[in-house]
Design an enzyme around this catalytic site. Structure first.
Site, PDB file in Angstrom:
ATOM      1  N   GLY A 120       0.811  -1.219   0.000  1.00  0.00           N
ATOM      2  CA  GLY A 120       0.000   0.000   0.000  1.00  0.00           C
ATOM      3  C   GLY A 120       0.842   1.264   0.000  1.00  0.00           C
ATOM      4  N   SER A 125       3.244  -3.656  -4.732  1.00  0.00           N
ATOM      5  CA  SER A 125       3.338  -5.011  -4.176  1.00  0.00           C
ATOM      6  C   SER A 125       2.335  -5.914  -4.885  1.00  0.00           C
ATOM      7  CB  SER A 125       3.084  -4.990  -2.674  1.00  0.00           C
ATOM      8  OG  SER A 125       1.843  -4.401  -2.397  1.00  0.00           O
ATOM      9  N   ASP A 170       3.127  -1.612 -14.131  1.00  0.00           N
ATOM     10  CA  ASP A 170       3.625  -2.278 -12.915  1.00  0.00           C
ATOM     11  C   ASP A 170       4.079  -3.702 -13.202  1.00  0.00           C
ATOM     12  OD1 ASP A 170       2.588   0.053 -11.937  1.00  0.00           O
ATOM     13  OD2 ASP A 170       0.925  -0.865 -10.867  1.00  0.00           O
ATOM     14  N   TYR A 219      -8.659   6.494  -9.239  1.00  0.00           N
ATOM     15  CA  TYR A 219      -7.917   5.983 -10.403  1.00  0.00           C
ATOM     16  C   TYR A 219      -8.902   5.712 -11.541  1.00  0.00           C
ATOM     17  CZ  TYR A 219      -4.553   3.223 -13.084  1.00  0.00           C
ATOM     18  OH  TYR A 219      -3.713   2.760 -14.071  1.00  0.00           O
TER      19      TYR A 219
END
Ligand code: GLA
Length: 383
Positions: A120, A125, A170, A219
């Site tokens: 977070g 992650s 990512d 987002y």
């Protein structure tokens, strides 16, 4: 305790596959990936490890060392988990996408994970656990996949199973990361390449300690604005199918057709995409001042046009940019909190980082966590 020992302690057997995947920093190209433009990122030296083994029954058992959580789901009852089993969603999403891609799973599996990636905090992650899970499951179910397909599987797990409309940054950086290299992704063609990080530079990462509760909602709102703007601009120029196809003047020409909000979001994306091209050039000629200026310009655009920064990140970026030995700093990742990164020379000291942390604490009453990172390698099997 190693991941193998943790696995053994949870499931009383040894793992049959162990994979590892790094977190990432977005170097430049903020919110450009799902607009099909150019982005750059680096893999950090912090990882998530995933160990798995096949079971003799039809159950999926998971244990997370970092989150201190365990959970169970039956093979034919895989769905989005809520409450205490929500930690299972990224690996479950990957498993579902692998099954959709044709992987046969008649028996269930055990999965244990452990992490040195802060969760977070804006270093993804989630992508790390997706990629490590994909590598490990492909091995035990004997379902070989190319790196690009592993990367796409991670992104689909997020888009389709978890419901987050992210781009490929990512997962792409976690998958294609290389030691001391910047990963460059052309998100339209899904071409991956690397550039050397400038010699003598160091990345420092400062966590704003702001976790925006509505991050997924914000987002998705930004994503929707970009899609609206691209569709509107495309009505006047059939060649424009995504914002990466547009120039600032094409956006300007449609200004009256766009809401003020969509106009600002689109202007950020097209200018940011162009900044990635300029960044490539600055890196190629080794102009570190230009690299730093581009990082700062990227941040200003996130702050003023895309409006995905926050006072804590703005403060960190301003403080870091004002320090000697810093080339530039910017918000990195989705935004609305998360991290700010600074590119420094090797003379930037821990004492300077402490000074920034002190100033932040004096203003916001909380101390930012920070770390210096080397650029690590991408995801893969390690056992
Ligand atoms: C998050 C998403 C990425 C990307 C960045 C912003 O990290 O997961 O796909 O959109 O935000 O650039």
């Amino acid at each position: 305790m190693s991941i193998q020992e943790f696995f053994q302690s949870q499931f009383n057997t040894a793992p049959e596959a162990v994979a590892q995947a790094p977190g990432r920093l977005e170097f430049i190209g903020n919110h450009v990936d799902y607009n099909k433009g150019l982005v750059m990122g680096v893999a950090i030296d912090k990882h998530i490890s995933v160990a798995v083994s096949l079971r003799d029954d039809d159950e999926i058992h998971m244990a997370s060392a970092g989150l201190n959580a365990t959970g169970t789901v039956k093979l034919n009852e895989v769905c989005l988990q809520k409450g205490p089993q929500a930690f299972m969603n990224y690996p479950l999403g990957v498993f579902e996408m692998l099954r959709k891609a044709g992987m046969k799973a008649e028996r269930g599996f055990n999965l244990a994970d452990d992490s040195t990636v802060p969760t977070g905090a804006g270093v993804s992650s989630s992508a790390a656990i997706e990629l490590a899970t994909a590598y490990a499951l492909c091995k035990i179910y004997n379902f070989p996949m190319s790196k690009i397909d592993i990367v796409r599987t991670g992104q689909k797990a997020e888009n389709i199973f978890v419901g987050m409309p992210c781009g490929i940054l990512d997962q792409g950086v976690s998958g294609f990361g290389e030691k001391d290299a910047i990963v460059r992704i052309d998100c339209k063609t899904e071409e991956f390449s690397t550039r050397p990080i400038p010699a003598g530079t160091v990345f420092w990462v400062f966590n704003s300690m702001v976790k925006h509760a509505l991050v997924a909602g914000d987002y998705a709102k930004r994503h929707a604005s970009c899609m609206n703007a691209a569709a509107e601009i495309g009505k006047y120029n059939a060649k424009i199918q995504c914002l990466a196809d547009a120039t600032p003047s094409a956006v300007e020409a449609c200004r009256s057709k766009l809401s003020e909000e969509d106009y600002k979001r689109a202007m950020h994306v097209v200018a940011e995409n162009a900044r990635v091209v300029e960044m490539e050039h600055a890196l190629a000629v080794g102009d570190l001042n230009a690299v730093g200026d581009l990082l700062k310009a990227s941040h200003a655009s996130s702050r003023d046009l895309f409006e995905n920064s926050c006072p804590e990140i703005d403060f960190l970026v301003a403080e870091l940019s004002a320090q000697p030995n810093v080339y530039g700093a910017r918000l990195s990742g989705g935004g609305f909190g998360g991290i700010s990164i600074a590119l420094t020379n090797g003379d930037f000291t821990e004492a300077q980082a402490e000074k920034v942390a002190d100033a932040f604490e004096a203003k916001f009453g909380k101390r930012p966590k920070y770390f210096k990172t080397t650029i690590g390698t991408g995801a893969g099997l390690v056992g």
